[in-house]
Design a protein around this motif. Structure first.
Motif, short mmCIF file in Angstrom:
data_model
loop_
_atom_site.label_atom_id
_atom_site.label_comp_id
_atom_site.label_asym_id
_atom_site.label_seq_id
_atom_site.Cartn_x
_atom_site.Cartn_y
_atom_site.Cartn_z
N ILE A 49 52.91 0.13 -25.21
CA ILE A 49 53.01 0.45 -26.47
C ILE A 49 53.72 -0.23 -27.29
CG2 ILE A 49 53.37 2.50 -28.10
CD1 ILE A 49 52.02 4.22 -26.13
N ARG A 50 55.02 -0.46 -26.59
CA ARG A 50 55.93 -1.14 -27.21
C ARG A 50 56.02 -2.60 -27.39
NH1 ARG A 50 59.10 2.58 -24.03
NH2 ARG A 50 59.29 0.99 -22.46
N TRP A 54 51.68 -6.02 -32.72
CA TRP A 54 52.05 -5.46 -34.09
C TRP A 54 53.55 -4.74 -33.98
CZ3 TRP A 54 46.61 -3.65 -35.13
CH2 TRP A 54 45.70 -4.73 -35.41
N HIS A 55 53.70 -4.53 -32.72
CA HIS A 55 55.11 -3.48 -32.48
C HIS A 55 56.21 -4.46 -33.08
CE1 HIS A 55 58.61 -1.63 -30.69
NE2 HIS A 55 57.72 -0.28 -30.91
N GLU A 56 56.30 -5.81 -33.06
CA GLU A 56 57.15 -6.79 -33.46
C GLU A 56 57.30 -6.46 -35.20
OE1 GLU A 56 59.09 -9.17 -31.81
OE2 GLU A 56 58.27 -7.70 -30.29
N GLU A 58 58.41 -3.94 -36.55
CA GLU A 58 59.36 -3.09 -36.67
C GLU A 58 60.65 -3.85 -37.06
OE1 GLU A 58 62.02 -0.11 -36.48
OE2 GLU A 58 59.75 0.36 -35.83
N SER A 127 55.32 1.53 -40.16
CA SER A 127 54.62 2.56 -39.10
C SER A 127 53.21 2.45 -39.27
CB SER A 127 55.22 4.04 -39.52
OG SER A 127 56.47 4.11 -39.27
N MET A 130 51.97 -0.88 -37.73
CA MET A 130 52.26 -0.98 -36.18
C MET A 130 51.03 -0.41 -35.35
SD MET A 130 56.23 -1.25 -35.44
CE MET A 130 56.62 0.68 -36.09
N SER A 131 50.38 0.61 -36.26
CA SER A 131 49.48 1.38 -35.66
C SER A 131 48.21 0.55 -35.00
CB SER A 131 48.93 2.50 -36.44
OG SER A 131 49.93 3.22 -36.77
N ARG A 301 46.21 6.29 -33.74
CA ARG A 301 47.24 6.11 -32.86
C ARG A 301 46.67 6.56 -31.39
NH1 ARG A 301 49.05 6.81 -37.84
NH2 ARG A 301 51.34 5.94 -38.27
#
Length: 366
Positions: A49-50, A54-56, A58, A127, A130-131, A301
């Motif tokens: 997940i991390r 797309w988590h970048e 953040e 948020s 990033m989903s 999610r």
């Protein structure tokens, strides 16, 4: 005597005002039905997940216009992919400058997905960015009254006579690679998803053994797979489907697909039935909606389950095909009916009457 009449009228109006206001408030509060998210039994895939691309985003949280932040260029490509930046607006896409075109794209994105419109990379917007989500672009659809359902450009639909019958088949060359799921569990999940749409429009969906001649062709693919819409690995884009009458329905084989979160403990598990129900909406001609509770909202999610059609979904698809003769809106709960999160025309009228009564009360008190 006149004073007593004023007191009686004031008491009557006060009671009526309070009853009306309480009724209105209860309806508004009923507009946010719960979406089920099941916590993982373990965090074995929390790293997945991390680490998804797309988590970048953040690190872009609270980035301001005019600033240059590593990752802005990737965000511009994201917005181009999903329809918020045109090709001519991508001239500075290789730079990490937060420019006016990006601000406009953020504003369009927030408006389309029902977020607070700020034009900024606030917490709620980042948020959502990033989903994991559907790969179909968020085409700008025409709004219909209080609803937010949308269609593909040109409003395509299947041109069969009602009641229409569509067949679907699974690709033998591109099956699901999930050791925890049996073939029957996968097929059963799709049957339930098709049945939900068939319950509200005059249509029937039947599985076929003949993949080549089936109206709808379902397969699980990795990376580039010949349609120009490459998958990106774990999370990110989960699936995509094409508008009528293409019938192509592709899911990312890299996902941890699940039908029972009680049995599948992975943190990155994705509910197969939820994704299937959403993509069938695209196959029928629906675009993405701004109603977060609706099946046709673009993101889902990990470990979230969202399979029940909401009023926005139903009204959108029925505008294309009409209603199933056996369907009744009475089957929907109040929270379903008001799931679009906005105050309807009746509530506006009721609120206006409340204000009018309050004005009359004040006049009597003077």
């Amino acid at each position: 005597m006149l004073h007593d009449k004023k007191k009686m009228l004031l008491s009557f109006f006060s009671c009526f005002f309070l009853i009306t206001l309480v009724t209105l408030q209860s309806k508004i509060h009923a507009r946010t039905p719960a979406i089920v998210t099941v916590n993982p039994k373990n965090t074995s895939s929390a790293g997945e997940i991390r680490s998804h691309r797309w988590h970048e985003f953040e690190k872009l949280r609270d980035a301001a216009k005019g600033s240059s932040v590593d990752g802005i260029s990737e965000l511009k490509r994201y917005f181009h992919r999903f329809g918020y930046l045109e090709a001519e607006d991508m001239r500075n896409s290789s730079t990490d400058l937060f420019d006016s075109n990006l601000e406009m794209a953020i504003t369009k994105y927030q408006e389309k997905l029902g977020l607070s419109i700020t034009g900024e990379l606030d917490s709620a917007t980042v948020s959502e960015l990033m989903s994991p989500r559907c790969g179909v672009p968020d085409v700008a659809g025409k709004l219909h009254g209080a609803e937010s359902y949308a269609y593909f450009a040109g409003r395509p639909r299947w041109g069969r006579k009602a009641p229409m019958r569509l067949t679907y088949a699974f690709s033998a060359a591109n099956p699901i690679h999930a050791s925890s799921l049996s073939e029957e569990e996968v097929r059963a999940a799709f049957r339930r998803s098709f049945a939900r749409w068939a319950a509200v429009i005059p249509a029937a969906f039947a599985e076929s053994a003949d993949y080549e001649s089936a109206d709808i062709k379902i397969g699980f693919y990795s990376g580039e797979h010949g349609d120009g819409e490459a998958f990106d690995g774990v999370l990110g884009v989960l699936a995509h489907a094409f508008s009528p009458e293409s019938g192509r329905f592709h899911l990312d084989a890299a996902e941890t697909w699940a039908v029972d979160f009680g049995r599948e403990g992975a943190a990155a598990a994705v509910d197969l039935e939820s994704v299937a129900t959403h993509e069938i909406g695209h196959l029928l001609g629906l675009g993405h909606t701004a109603v977060k509770e609706a099946v046709m909202y673009p993101s889902l999610r990990p470990r979230e389950r969202k399979v029940e059609l909401k009023m926005d979904d139903v009204r959108g698809v029925q505008a294309l095909y009409g209603s199933n003769p056996n369907f009744s809106f009475g089957a929907f709960s109040e929270s379903d009916i008001y799931s679009n999160g906005s105050v309807g025309e009746d509530e506006v009228i009721r609120l206006s009457l409340c204000l009018l009564l309050l004005f009359i009360m004040l006049c009597f008190c003077i």
